[in-house]
Each structure stands twice: as C-alpha cells, then as structure tokens.
Design an enzyme around this catalytic site. Structure first.
Site, PDB file in Angstrom:
ATOM      1  N   ASN A 222       0.843  -1.182   0.000  1.00 52.22           N
ATOM      2  CA  ASN A 222       0.000   0.000   0.000  1.00 52.22           C
ATOM      3  C   ASN A 222       0.886   1.243   0.000  1.00 52.22           C
ATOM      4  OD1 ASN A 222      -2.514  -1.265  -0.024  1.00 52.22           O
ATOM      5  ND2 ASN A 222      -2.472  -1.582   2.189  1.00 52.22           N
ATOM      6  N   LYS A 300      13.323 -14.726  -9.560  1.00 47.69           N
ATOM      7  CA  LYS A 300      12.604 -13.645 -10.219  1.00 47.69           C
ATOM      8  C   LYS A 300      11.789 -14.191 -11.392  1.00 47.69           C
ATOM      9  CE  LYS A 300      13.287  -9.366 -12.809  1.00 47.69           C
ATOM     10  NZ  LYS A 300      14.276  -8.423 -13.387  1.00 47.69           N
ATOM     11  N   ASP A 319      -6.247 -10.701   9.360  1.00 49.04           N
ATOM     12  CA  ASP A 319      -6.848  -9.420   9.724  1.00 49.04           C
ATOM     13  C   ASP A 319      -6.398  -9.086  11.140  1.00 49.04           C
ATOM     14  OD1 ASP A 319      -8.592  -7.368  10.639  1.00 49.04           O
ATOM     15  OD2 ASP A 319     -10.015  -7.899   9.047  1.00 49.04           O
ATOM     16  N   ILE A 320      -5.434  -8.185  11.262  1.00 48.05           N
ATOM     17  CA  ILE A 320      -4.822  -7.914  12.568  1.00 48.05           C
ATOM     18  C   ILE A 320      -5.828  -7.280  13.522  1.00 48.05           C
ATOM     19  CG2 ILE A 320      -2.984  -6.639  13.744  1.00 48.05           C
ATOM     20  CD1 ILE A 320      -1.315  -6.894  11.199  1.00 48.05           C
ATOM     21  N   LEU A 321      -6.619  -6.330  13.033  1.00 50.47           N
ATOM     22  CA  LEU A 321      -7.590  -5.663  13.900  1.00 50.47           C
ATOM     23  C   LEU A 321      -8.636  -6.646  14.414  1.00 50.47           C
ATOM     24  CD1 LEU A 321      -8.630  -2.991  15.089  1.00 50.47           C
ATOM     25  CD2 LEU A 321      -9.932  -2.655  12.966  1.00 50.47           C
ATOM     26  N   LYS A 351     -17.199  -1.177   9.060  1.00 44.91           N
ATOM     27  CA  LYS A 351     -15.941  -1.830   9.436  1.00 44.91           C
ATOM     28  C   LYS A 351     -15.828  -1.979  10.952  1.00 44.91           C
ATOM     29  CE  LYS A 351     -10.914  -1.444   8.850  1.00 44.91           C
ATOM     30  NZ  LYS A 351      -9.816  -0.726   8.141  1.00 44.91           N
ATOM     31  N   LYS A 355     -15.467  -5.753  12.491  1.00 44.61           N
ATOM     32  CA  LYS A 355     -14.183  -6.170  13.059  1.00 44.61           C
ATOM     33  C   LYS A 355     -14.137  -6.139  14.579  1.00 44.61           C
ATOM     34  CE  LYS A 355     -11.538  -5.320   8.939  1.00 44.61           C
ATOM     35  NZ  LYS A 355     -10.195  -5.079   8.398  1.00 44.61           N
TER      36      LYS A 355
END
Length: 412
Positions: A222, A300, A319-321, A351, A355
């Site tokens: 990201n 590669k 999903d860490i949260l 969300k 979560k």
C-alpha cells in the site's frame, strides 16, 4: 500555558527564522511570556525590533552589554525562564550545543541554563542526514535536550526531504508538553507525569505499509508513508505512555521514548503485535496489505516472448484488527483506521461493527493524504461519528491522544 509560563526563545540563523515571529505570537496568545535572544545569523533574517514588538520584551543580541553583564545578565536570563527553546536550531547551533561551545550570547545561555531545553531543527536535507548532525542530535538527546524531528517537504534551496522547520503550531504543542503553568488553550495538558493523560498506560501502535513478496525482487504494498502512525506514537509517548510501535518498511526516525519493532509482511506484523500484548490501548494505523501471493516464487519471474502474463494467485492476509478484537488479551480500547476513497463514514461504521473495534478513525485518501502532511479524519464510535477539520498529521495525533486520555479518565 501548559508546561511553560516563561519561554526564552533563541532564534538561530536560517531562512526558517521568520517562523519564530509567528511562534512568539502564538505563545503570547496562549498566555505565556517570551524573551528573545537573536543570534548574529538570525538577525540577517528577522530584526530585533520585530521580535521586541511581538514579545513586548527587550531582545538580547550580545554578551557585551555592559549594563546587563555588570549584573551577569546572561546568567539571570538562563535561570529565569521555565523553558529554553532554540528555533530554528541550525546545524551550526546543534553542533555548538553538542560540543559545549559558548562563544556568543545564545550558546553561553545554553551552557549556563539549568532549565529544560527544546531544540527545533531546520536545515538542508543533506545537512540533517549528515553523520555529524546525526551524532550531534544523538549526543544532545543523551544529554537531556529534547530535539524535535523536522518536517519533510520542499525547501527554500529547492531540494526535498526532512529538514523543514515544523509549523509554529506544532512547536507550540511541543512547548506545551513541559511542566508547570496553567492549561494551554486548545492543547492537551501533558505537563507533569502525574497529570499526563496516559501516564502508566501501555499503548500499542502499528504504522506504515506491509510488503508482501511475490518473488525476490517484487512485492505487493500500500502507499502508506507511516507519518500518521509515527505521529500518534510520538504523541502517546509525550502523554506519558509506554509505547510500542510496530512499523512496516518506512524511512522515518523513531520518536523519542518509543520502542520500535520493524517488520515487512502482514504475518510478521501480526506476530509482533501479539508479542507486544498486553496493552491498554491499541491504535492500528498501518495500511496492511489485504492479500499476499499464494505461492512465493523462489527466483525472479521472467517475461517471455509469448506475451502471456503469468498468473498471480492471491491469498488473504490475516486481519490484525479483527484478530486483536477476539484475543483473550484484547486491549481495553481498540482503535482501527479506515482509509477510504468514497462513503468514508458509512464504510468506517460498517468496518467497526464487522471487526469488533471500539473506534474507527476514518480518512478520505482519494487525494494526496498518503505521503502528505495533513489529514481529515472522522472518529466513528458506537454512538456515532465526530467530524474533525483538516489538520497537520501531528495535530491529528495530539487530538486523538487527548481524546483517548479522556476516554480512559471516564472509564468508558
């Protein structure tokens, strides 16, 4: 004002010296008093008359004022202030401070003072990154001087990078973190330790992107710069918390008083987060990649002459949260971030429920927020949303930490 009643402001010689005039005005507006010391270099950019008019105090420029020095005036100045602020702190001033040089009014005061010292650097990016400057900054911090991190951006010399003087509002907030005085209007009171809103608490922060390898040279990521998460970690430390910062791959200095752990991938970040528990507060700012390559190529991946695009199978990252929300060691206050490009509050509200977070801090990233220095956020809680105006990321961080402190104080 929070932290400081009397400020002794040393204005160094650099183009950023003009911002010291606004800093004087803001300190006065907040209820503080300012006495200015203008270096020979600083006087090339601002005049004693300007600083005297803004501060309503005499401006000091030389040790050789016979009337004052007959009474050891420079010693009195160094002892009467509650805080000594060097702004801008040039590379030359930082070097002299680190070496204990006392060859003019400013450096003599700095060597003679028994009060806290806050240095606010401003210089060319290469000067800031030079090993000599890094050594000087490390030495000053070891000596107990608080050295702020400069801002990053375009400079008067035409180059880009870290070295810009932080905005006067940011410097004012840093001044507010020192002990004594009355509360500073519009700023959190982070003064004495027992009054710091997060004193004795453990705050866990994630920041930056994750890099998910495809092959030895490519990865999925990201666009996060990590600036907002690092600012929150810094503000939490200033608020008295013990701070653990789990950082993805970013090029940012570790904030003072923060324990930092660097990771690359989402799975590494989850492992580091779980290892850091228990925590009283967790602020999950990192922009974790949702997917990773299902099969990591050992070599590669090459193009061939067929024009065929090699398939890339993806697997979902943890999903860490959501994992933290279900953990037996769930933090008492669990806060997630939602970077959205449309329907920001609606997506953040969904969300939060999905979560299991207590709050979601939502921001619109359809512009240049990622990598930029400002942010517009919405705090989504179980009872609704709060819309905050656009602010520098450091100011967003301080406001969020103040909001967290209020939540902890009320026991919600």
């Amino acid at each position: 004002m929070s932290g400081v009643g009397k400020v002794l402001l040393i204005v160094g010689g650099g183009i950023a010296a003009y911002k010291s005039c606004e800093l004087v005005r803001l300190i006065r507006k907040a209820g503080g008093s300012v006495t200015c010391v203008l270096t020979e270099g600083g006087a090339k950019f601002v005049t004693p008359m300007t600083l005297a008019a803004l501060s309503e105090n005499p401006v000091h420029t030389t040790l050789w004022d016979l009337k004052n020095e007959a009474e050891m005036g420079h010693i009195q100045l160094s002892r009467e202030a509650d805080l000594v602020v060097v702004c801008p702190a040039t590379a030359d001033l930082l070097a002299k401070m680190a070496a204990g040089v006392a060859d003019d009014m400013a450096t003599t005061l700095l060597l003679a003072t028994d009060k806290p010292v806050l240095a606010v650097p401003a210089m060319n990016v290469k000067m800031w990154q030079h090993p000599a400057t890094r050594r000087n900054v490390a030495q000053l911090r070891d000596d107990g001087v608080t050295v702020m991190e400069p801002d990053e951006g375009p400079m008067a010399c035409g180059e880009f990078g870290p070295g810009r003087l932080p905005e006067p509002e940011t410097v004012l907030a840093a001044i507010a973190n020192f002990g004594g005085g009355d509360p500073l209007v519009g700023q959190p009171d982070f003064a004495a330790e027992k009054h710091r809103p997060l004193y004795g608490k453990h705050v866990l922060v994630t920041a930056g992107p994750t890099h998910e390898p495809i092959d030895p040279v490519r990865y999925i990521a990201n666009r996060s710069s990590g600036k907002q998460g690092f600012a929150i970690a810094a503000a939490a430390a200033q608020a008295g918390a013990r701070v653990t910062l789990v950082a993805g791959p970013v090029q940012l200095e570790t904030p003072a008083g923060v324990d930092r752990f660097d990771v690359e991938s989402a799975r590494e970040m989850l492992a580091a987060v779980e290892a850091a528990l228990p925590a009283d507060v967790a602020v999950m700012v990192a922009a974790v990649a949702d997917w990773r390559a299902a099969d990591l190529a050992e070599q590669k991946i090459k193009k061939d002459s067929s024009g065929e695009v090699p398939p890339l199978a993806l697997a979902e990252n943890p999903d860490i949260l959501a994992t933290l929300a279900k953990s037996p060691q769930r933090p008492g206050l669990l806060i997630g971030f939602a970077a959205e490009t449309e329907n920001v509050v609606a997506h953040a509200t969904a969300k939060r429920a999905r979560k299991g977070a207590d709050w979601i801090v939502a921001n619109d990233v359809s512009g240049d927020v990622m990598g930029g220095d400002a942010n517009t956020v919405h705090i989504v809680t179980a009872v609704g949303s709060e819309d905050w105006p656009a602010m520098p990321k450091a100011q967003v961080a301080r406001a969020l930490i103040e909001r967290i402190g209020q939540e902890i104080e009320t026991g919600n």
